[in-house]
Design a protein around this motif. Structure first.
Motif, PDB file in Angstrom:
ATOM      1  N   ILE A 506       0.870  -1.181   0.000  1.00 15.15           N
ATOM      2  CA  ILE A 506       0.000   0.000   0.000  1.00 15.15           C
ATOM      3  C   ILE A 506       0.902   1.224   0.000  1.00 15.15           C
ATOM      4  N   VAL A 507       0.673   2.123  -0.956  1.00 21.05           N
ATOM      5  CA  VAL A 507       1.534   3.306  -1.076  1.00 21.05           C
ATOM      6  C   VAL A 507       0.681   4.550  -1.261  1.00 21.05           C
ATOM      7  N   ASN A 508       1.285   5.695  -1.018  1.00 17.62           N
ATOM      8  CA  ASN A 508       0.635   6.960  -1.312  1.00 17.62           C
ATOM      9  C   ASN A 508       0.672   7.156  -2.828  1.00 17.62           C
ATOM     10  N   ARG A 509      -0.424   7.635  -3.385  1.00 18.01           N
ATOM     11  CA  ARG A 509      -0.532   7.732  -4.848  1.00 18.01           C
ATOM     12  C   ARG A 509       0.617   8.532  -5.459  1.00 18.01           C
ATOM     13  N   SER A 510       1.072   9.580  -4.755  1.00 17.93           N
ATOM     14  CA  SER A 510       2.116  10.438  -5.323  1.00 17.93           C
ATOM     15  C   SER A 510       3.467   9.712  -5.425  1.00 17.93           C
ATOM     16  N   ARG A 511       3.657   8.666  -4.603  1.00 17.18           N
ATOM     17  CA  ARG A 511       4.950   7.960  -4.634  1.00 17.18           C
ATOM     18  C   ARG A 511       4.838   6.572  -5.275  1.00 17.18           C
ATOM     19  N   ALA A 512       3.652   6.251  -5.789  1.00 14.66           N
ATOM     20  CA  ALA A 512       3.417   4.894  -6.305  1.00 14.66           C
ATOM     21  C   ALA A 512       4.313   4.574  -7.494  1.00 14.66           C
ATOM     22  N   GLU A 513       4.452   5.545  -8.410  1.00 11.78           N
ATOM     23  CA  GLU A 513       5.211   5.263  -9.636  1.00 11.78           C
ATOM     24  C   GLU A 513       6.682   4.983  -9.310  1.00 11.78           C
ATOM     25  N   MET A 514       7.253   5.814  -8.418  1.00  9.15           N
ATOM     26  CA  MET A 514       8.661   5.635  -8.043  1.00  9.15           C
ATOM     27  C   MET A 514       8.886   4.267  -7.377  1.00  9.15           C
ATOM     28  N   ARG A 515       7.971   3.919  -6.450  1.00 11.22           N
ATOM     29  CA  ARG A 515       8.111   2.646  -5.730  1.00 11.22           C
ATOM     30  C   ARG A 515       7.923   1.476  -6.697  1.00 11.22           C
ATOM     31  N   GLY A 516       6.957   1.626  -7.636  1.00 14.26           N
ATOM     32  CA  GLY A 516       6.689   0.565  -8.622  1.00 14.26           C
ATOM     33  C   GLY A 516       7.888   0.314  -9.517  1.00 14.26           C
ATOM     34  N   ARG A 517       8.500   1.428  -9.993  1.00 11.85           N
ATOM     35  CA  ARG A 517       9.680   1.297 -10.857  1.00 11.85           C
ATOM     36  C   ARG A 517      10.807   0.578 -10.146  1.00 11.85           C
TER      37      ARG A 517
END
Length: 604
Positions: A506-517
């Protein structure tokens, strides 16, 4: 030993040693034991109260330990000193709290080279909450970098304690330690208590012994606890007969009874540590005390993660191991869970990341089990559209987004002390982690920052990043302040279009892309299959990051000599068709090393 068993209350002193990590608590405890003759020179070893291998290796205290010393003061009187050595790390704050409740005073140890650190503050405030008399002690005074005057001033400015008569010592060499003993007997108050009142004792700690059953550490408030007495635990209601009563010097020494103000242990054929709650009141079964002691709040796990055996056949061994660890650590919670990727395991709750690391290391070391830990997550409050609220410990259990009204996440207040030259990097780190600055003050050349931060940004790798951006000079302490609504989403990882439950977070939407990458990047380097495998990070139906594991290729044209290019093309087309067929039937196995790599989130 009847004469010393009835030590008068005015000659008893109960105290604990509090300090930041590495400021010399355990070394000072060693010196005090040595000076009072608690152990012979042959029995002495460094960190004598740190009994676990892992404590000795890491040089930290995990379990609070207790010891009774007899000290003959300069005024000729013999005093009975009960010392409780406490942990300094934030994750073991509950250990500190219950130790302080059993004492009347504290020695505040501050490193004369480093000064006041974040944990020093946290532990002093806990001692003041327990109405302690505090004696400041400046340790490591013999080091060339020691600045006692600066640190004295810092104690007065940052903590607000009068430090003009702070003791200057070197626990390592023993310099000034005799003055510490004199200060304990003359500056700390004696305990109060009534020997003739009904028995009232505070349950400070308990642990499991294979031969004796549960050993219970108590501080007697009123009355006496004797061998053969029938006692009752007021919170759990269990009644037992006391088999043996004793004290630690640090070796066990049997007694007939313990009186008011004394700290000691008893055994009573109690089978499970779970039956003895920390903070419970022990009283006489026939003549109970009127009201129980206030006790402590039970420790609340704040970080959860799944623990799975690397070898699935070791699951039963893991079940037995976590059961045994639970016997000695009441703050560790677990329940069974299954994962399609990792098989059977346990969902475990911890008080923080160090607690998680210690438990994991003890399982691997003491029980010889290879473990995989899933990404740590915190407890979220999920409010559904029908008005109910559920606690979410595992991202895999997230309800359908249509049914969710809002999600709240835990927030913490973090206190960070950092040298001025690293302040900019620490501020940037806190801002990147969605922090809100509430305070920035200076204590000499060091800045004291107070930030409010979401806990899920801290549990990943915040502590490691803080140490690296400050070159190891920053100190960090936190406590939970409450829950706030957040824009939180569940990010799933798909391997060959199949979701892998163990890697969903579970992540904050603003940091989701960075964590996903970062996560798909880690999995990209897995050993290949005979066909291409897409790895995607997705929120709902939207893919936010993608990588491909390349296919392994056999050179089918190696034996094709001469002739037209169409011969080679024919062979390549045939290989392509085979791979397409393989992909529709092939099962993707990602090796566990790749999972472990993806779960170790590194620097941004």
């Amino acid at each position: 030993m009847s004469s010393s068993e009835a030590t008068s209350l005015s000659n008893i002193r109960n105290f604990s040693i509090i300090a930041h990590i590495d400021h010399g608590k355990s070394t000072l405890a060693d010196r005090l034991i040595q000076l009072c003759g608690g152990l012979t020179a042959r029995e002495m070893k460094a960190q004598v109260l740190d009994s676990m291998d892992i404590e000795r290796e890491r040089g930290i205290t995990i379990k609070a330990q207790t010891v009774r010393l007899d000290y003959k003061a300069k005024d000729g009187q013999v005093y009975e000193l009960n010392l409780i050595d406490t942990p300094g790390h934030v994750d073991f704050a509950y250990e500190v709290n219950r130790s302080l409740a059993a004492c009347e005073g504290s020695l505040l140890v501050v490193d004369a080279t480093q000064g006041v650190e974040a944990q020093t503050l946290a532990n002093v405030y806990q001692a003041l909450d327990n109405n302690h008399e505090i004696i400041p002690v400046l340790n490591k005074i013999d080091l060339p970098a020691a600045e006692p005057e600066r640190v004295r001033q810092q104690i007065e400015e940052v903590i607000g304690l009068d430090a003009h008569d702070a003791l200057e010592i070197s626990a390592k060499s023993g310099l000034g330690v005799e003055d510490v003993l004199e200060a304990i007997v003359h500056r700390l108050p004696a305990p109060k208590g009534d020997r003739n009142a009904p028995l009232k004792a505070l349950l400070v700690d308990s642990w499991y012994d294979a031969y004796l059953g549960v050993v219970v550490l108590v501080r007697i408030i009123d009355g006496t606890l004797s061998k053969g007495q029938r006692i009752r635990l007021m919170l759990t209601g269990g009644a037992y007969q006391v088999d043996r009563v004793g004290i630690f010097r640090p070796k066990q020494e049997m007694r007939n009874s313990l009186g008011p103000g004394e700290i000691g242990f008893f055994t009573a054929s109690i089978r499970q540590v779970a039956d003895t709650r920390i903070g419970d009141t022990v009283t006489d079964e026939k003549k109970p005390t009127a009201a129980p002691l206030p006790g402590f709040k039970p420790s609340q796990p704040v970080v959860f993660c799944g623990l799975f055996p690397v070898d699935a056949s070791e699951f039963e061994d893991l079940r037995e191991a976590v059961g045994k660890l639970r016997l000695n650590d009441a703050s560790f919670d677990y329940e069974m869970e299954t994962s399609a990727a990792l098989g059977f395991g346990f969902r475990c709750g911890f008080l923080g990341l160090l607690h998680l690391e210690i438990i994991r290391e003890r399982l691997e070391r003491e029980f010889n089990i290879g473990l995989i830990a899933t990404a740590p997550s915190v407890v979220y409050h999920v409010y559904l559209t029908d008005g109910t609220m559920t606690e979410l410990h595992n991202p895999a259990d997230m309800p359908d987004t249509q049914k969710i009204a809002k999600i709240e996440e835990p927030w913490i207040e973090a206190t960070i002390l950092v040298p001025d030259e690293h302040l900019g990097a620490v501020l940037k780190l806190c801002e990147d982690r969605r922090g809100r600055q509430t305070q920035l003050t200076y204590a000499g050349a060091r800045a004291m920052l107070v930030y409010e931060l979401p806990l899920n940004e801290v549990v990943f790798d915040f502590y490691d990043r803080l140490k690296s951006v400050s070159r190891g000079y920053a100190s960090f302490d936190y406590h939970i302040i409450g829950y706030e609504e957040g824009d939180l989403v569940k990010m799933a990882l798909l391997v060959n279009d199949e979701p892998v439950d163990a890697l969903s977070i579970i992540v904050n939407r603003s940091r989701a892309e960075m964590r996903g990458r970062a996560m798909v990047d880690k999995l990209k380097d897995s050993p290949g299959h005979m066909f291409k495998i897409p790895i995607q990070a997705a929120i709902g139906g939207k893919v936010i990051a993608r990588e491909t594991i390349s296919a392994l290729r056999k050179d089918v044209t190696a034996k094709c000599y001469g002739g037209d290019i169409t011969r080679k093309r024919k062979l390549l087309e045939k290989q392509k068709a085979g791979k397409k067929k393989m992909r529709s039937f092939g099962k993707v196995d990602i090796p566990q090393e790749a999972f472990i790599a993806a779960l170790k989130m590194d620097a941004d």
